[in-house]
Write a protein that holds these residues in place. Structure first.
Motif, PDB file in Angstrom:
ATOM      1  N   ASN B 289       0.708  -1.098   0.088  1.00  0.00           N
ATOM      2  CA  ASN B 289       0.115   0.108   0.211  1.00  0.00           C
ATOM      3  C   ASN B 289       0.506   1.282   0.106  1.00  0.00           C
ATOM      4  O   ASN B 289       0.051   2.038  -1.005  1.00  0.00           O
ATOM      5  N   LEU B 290       1.685   1.431   0.982  1.00  0.00           N
ATOM      6  CA  LEU B 290       3.030   2.603   0.519  1.00  0.00           C
ATOM      7  C   LEU B 290       3.332   2.168  -0.274  1.00  0.00           C
ATOM      8  O   LEU B 290       3.602   4.009  -1.007  1.00  0.00           O
ATOM      9  N   LEU B 291       3.993   1.045  -0.625  1.00  0.00           N
ATOM     10  CA  LEU B 291       4.566   1.763  -2.270  1.00  0.00           C
ATOM     11  C   LEU B 291       3.692   2.584  -2.989  1.00  0.00           C
ATOM     12  O   LEU B 291       4.003   3.124  -3.815  1.00  0.00           O
ATOM     13  N   GLY B 292       2.272   1.742  -3.853  1.00  0.00           N
ATOM     14  CA  GLY B 292       1.654   1.944  -4.545  1.00  0.00           C
ATOM     15  C   GLY B 292       0.855   3.592  -3.893  1.00  0.00           C
ATOM     16  O   GLY B 292       1.478   3.786  -5.170  1.00  0.00           O
ATOM     17  N   ASP B 293       0.786   4.237  -2.856  1.00  0.00           N
ATOM     18  CA  ASP B 293       0.026   5.495  -2.770  1.00  0.00           C
ATOM     19  C   ASP B 293       2.127   6.318  -3.081  1.00  0.00           C
ATOM     20  O   ASP B 293       1.767   7.152  -3.436  1.00  0.00           O
ATOM     21  N   GLY B 294       3.265   6.041  -2.737  1.00  0.00           N
ATOM     22  CA  GLY B 294       4.418   6.597  -3.589  1.00  0.00           C
ATOM     23  C   GLY B 294       4.480   6.541  -4.707  1.00  0.00           C
ATOM     24  O   GLY B 294       4.715   7.540  -5.428  1.00  0.00           O
ATOM     25  N   LEU B 295       4.597   5.727  -5.234  1.00  0.00           N
ATOM     26  CA  LEU B 295       4.650   4.640  -7.090  1.00  0.00           C
ATOM     27  C   LEU B 295       3.355   6.365  -7.398  1.00  0.00           C
ATOM     28  O   LEU B 295       3.621   6.632  -8.808  1.00  0.00           O
ATOM     29  N   ARG B 296       1.896   6.741  -7.337  1.00  0.00           N
ATOM     30  CA  ARG B 296       1.170   7.369  -7.602  1.00  0.00           C
ATOM     31  C   ARG B 296       1.801   8.789  -7.544  1.00  0.00           C
ATOM     32  O   ARG B 296       1.791   9.542  -8.254  1.00  0.00           O
ATOM     33  N   ASP B 297       2.015   8.863  -6.213  1.00  0.00           N
ATOM     34  CA  ASP B 297       2.846  10.585  -6.352  1.00  0.00           C
ATOM     35  C   ASP B 297       3.755  10.187  -7.549  1.00  0.00           C
ATOM     36  O   ASP B 297       3.781  11.964  -8.054  1.00  0.00           O
ATOM     37  N   ILE B 298       4.339   9.773  -7.955  1.00  0.00           N
ATOM     38  CA  ILE B 298       5.714   9.951  -8.411  1.00  0.00           C
ATOM     39  C   ILE B 298       5.261  10.033 -10.671  1.00  0.00           C
ATOM     40  O   ILE B 298       5.926  10.537 -10.931  1.00  0.00           O
ATOM     41  N   MET B 299       4.502   8.940 -10.796  1.00  0.00           N
ATOM     42  CA  MET B 299       4.212   8.301 -11.905  1.00  0.00           C
ATOM     43  C   MET B 299       2.988   8.999 -11.690  1.00  0.00           C
ATOM     44  O   MET B 299       2.574   9.190 -13.215  1.00  0.00           O
TER      45      MET B 299
END
Lengths: 262, 304
Positions: B289-299
């Motif tokens: 979940n944390l990774l997905g949230d971070g990826l959302r900010d990046i991509m």
């Protein structure tokens, strides 16, 4: 020899009861190497005519002949390559996640052309962009550079006709002149035929040999550049357009210097 | 931050926008993504846990100190000790080793489900969005039918019908995960459907397949990848739930949900049997979940 012949061309949007006829019966011919302008207010059907010629708008009746070939509603790849559209908005017309090289390679792949890198290099040189721009993404380019890319993409299929849909209206004034001069040079070098849609008469007078004035889906007058420059146009609506393009004038005066009622 | 010679050169080369090759342009994008991932501590923590999971799964035989399937009734239900870090279960198997091997099962299920679901969801959604008309209506009503069931109930029904087993659990979970992906792909496709660059491609003679794969995929990919990463935690939870109910992985296979379920009977005497796999499930799904949230900010800055 005429490059484009449109005869009783009409175009509409929508179906059935809600169908809206935007272009009502226009006929014109454009000679090879000529630039034909379409001018008029918003919604008068200029871009729709361009769309019908480009193959974007498929709901048209009448007849279109391009380079001596009668065009149907469905076009072959070779017919599509004969004319290419340059869009108004350089920020929306280039794929944001393709590099410029990829954008230029795409049409070559579709049409199975050979010597791809060579062609890309040639077209980038033609529109005055450095060769290493091919590795860049559109967001790294300015508006004027993007419009050059859009022109390059249109040129890479070696079309005979460029359809220009307000190619400079999204650009700064100084950049506008650059793009217009580029288009002028290209027309000479590649012997292209242009149809230019604009509502800016200054742009039109700079580039066009003949101009069709449009009002609510029809032509009111086809004027030559000479007529535009000498202000000898005949139709009242054309005069209104020309006054409009002069920008804000504090008041109109007659030759004795007295103010005229507006 | 002072960087020594080669690294500083590499950094400069990667950060420079004056590209000299297509490879540099691609690496530049990746590197910028990496920098913003590192700059976001929570997302980076998630990434680190996921990376750890992958390493553990890959090197399970070397990390596990005991055979995860070796039974020893004399050693049953031992509390955590130096020999058995997380104790032993009711058959005397080492819980730590089973946990390590369970990482393989978890990763196997999540990756397989994701690989099945991503193309199916994209093709159905993007085709519906791009073609419109009756194709859109038919495909989206089918999607709606799948969406109208609670996903765990649907997965339960499918795995009950297909029979227990990990492959069937994967199929059952995949059937419940694709509809939201299809919806997302359709919505994304609709926003680009009438963009000038798509029309330009059409006017140059590009066919439907080329436009979907070359023009729509790169635009939909970020939000679909983010959605899939966020989904991974729910895939893990559903897989664990199916395992818990006896429909997923079958004994003696090590699977975290099934481990937690079998420990339930000894909850008061041997708390570690349920707690340890439970914590593992919690940690890994939180990390995704944390990774997905971070990826959302990046991509996908639009939805940030």
């Amino acid at each position: 020899m005429s490059m484009i012949k449109a005869h009783h061309l009409a175009a509409s949007y929508g179906h059935g009861d809600t169908a809206l006829k935007v272009v009502k019966d226009v006929s014109f011919e454009v000679q090879k190497g000529e630039t034909f302008g379409l001018v008029g207010e918003s919604g008068c059907g200029k871009s729709t005519i361009l769309g019908a010629l480009a193959g974007r708008n498929k709901q048209w009746t009448g007849s279109i002949e391009i380079d001596g070939e009668t065009i149907g509603q469905k076009r072959t790849r070779a017919q599509l390559a004969k004319q290419q559209l340059v869009f108004q908005d350089p920020f929306g017309s280039i794929h944001p996640r393709h590099t410029i090289g990829r954008t230029l390679l795409e049409p070559l792949e579709i049409h199975g052309k050979d010597r791809r890198q060579e062609r890309i290099e040639k077209v980038l040189t033609d529109v005055g962009l450095p060769l290493n721009f091919r590795y860049r993404y559109p967001h790294q380019l300015s508006g004027g550079q993007r419009q050059r890319v859009a022109i390059a993409r249109a040129l890479i299929l070696e079309p005979k006709i460029l359809l220009l849909d307000e190619p400079t209206s999204a650009l700064d004034v100084s950049i506008q002149a650059e793009i217009l001069n580029l288009l002028k040079d290209l027309r000479q070098r590649e012997q292209l035929t242009y149809i230019l849609v604009s509502h800016d008469l200054a742009v039109v007078a700079h580039l066009c040999d003949r101009v069709a004035m449009m009002q609510s889906g029809g032509f009111v007058e086809i004027a030559t550049r000479q007529q535009l420059l000498e202000n000898t146009v005949e139709h009242a609506y054309t005069r209104i357009l020309m006054d409009g393009s002069r920008g804000y004038v504090s008041e109109r005066r007659n030759n004795k210097g007295e103010a005229l009622p507006v | 931050m002072a960087k020594s010679g080669t690294f500083s050169n590499l950094h400069d080369w990667l950060i420079s926008e004056d590209f000299t090759s297509a490879r540099q342009a691609r690496l530049h994008t990746v590197y910028l993504g990496w920098l913003s991932l590192v700059a976001n501590p929570l997302a980076f923590a998630g990434f680190a846990v996921v990376l750890l999971l992958v390493i553990v799964a890959a090197f399970a035989p070397m990390i596990a100190i005991h055979d995860p399937f070796a039974q020893d009734f004399a050693m049953a239900l031992q509390a955590p000790s130096a020999a058995h870090w997380f104790g032993t279960d009711e058959f005397g198997r080492d819980v730590f080793s089973r946990l390590i091997y369970g990482a393989r099962t978890t990763l196997y299920i999540t990756i397989l489900v994701t690989v099945i679901v991503a193309p199916i969801g994209f093709v159905i959604g993007a085709t519906a969005g791009y073609l419109g008309g009756w194709v859109d209506v038919v495909l989206m009503r089918i999607t709606d039918i799948f969406l109208s069931f609670p996903s765990l109930v649907l997965a339960l029904a499918f795995s009950a019908a297909l029979g227990p087993g990990i492959e069937n659990a994967v199929i059952a979970i995949a059937l419940t995960v694709w509809p939201p992906i299809a919806r997302l792909a359709r919505a994304e496709t609709l926003t680009f459907r009438n963009a000038d660059f798509v029309i330009a491609a059409e006017l140059q003679g590009a066919g439907t397949g080329r436009i979907l794969l070359r023009h729509i995929v790169p635009l939909c990919a970020p939000s679909i990848i983010v959605r899939l990463t966020l989904n991974m935690s729910s895939i893990i939870l559903t897989a664990a739930g199916l395992g818990f109910l006896g429909l997923g992985a079958q004994p003696p296979m090590a699977e975290w949900g099934a481990m937690a379920a079998s420990g339930r009977q000894y909850l008061l005497d041997a708390w570690w049997l349920t707690t340890v796999p439970g914590i593992a499930i919690l940690t890994v799904s939180l990390a995704f979940n944390l990774l997905g949230d971070g990826l959302r900010d990046i991509m996908d800055p639009r939805n940030g």
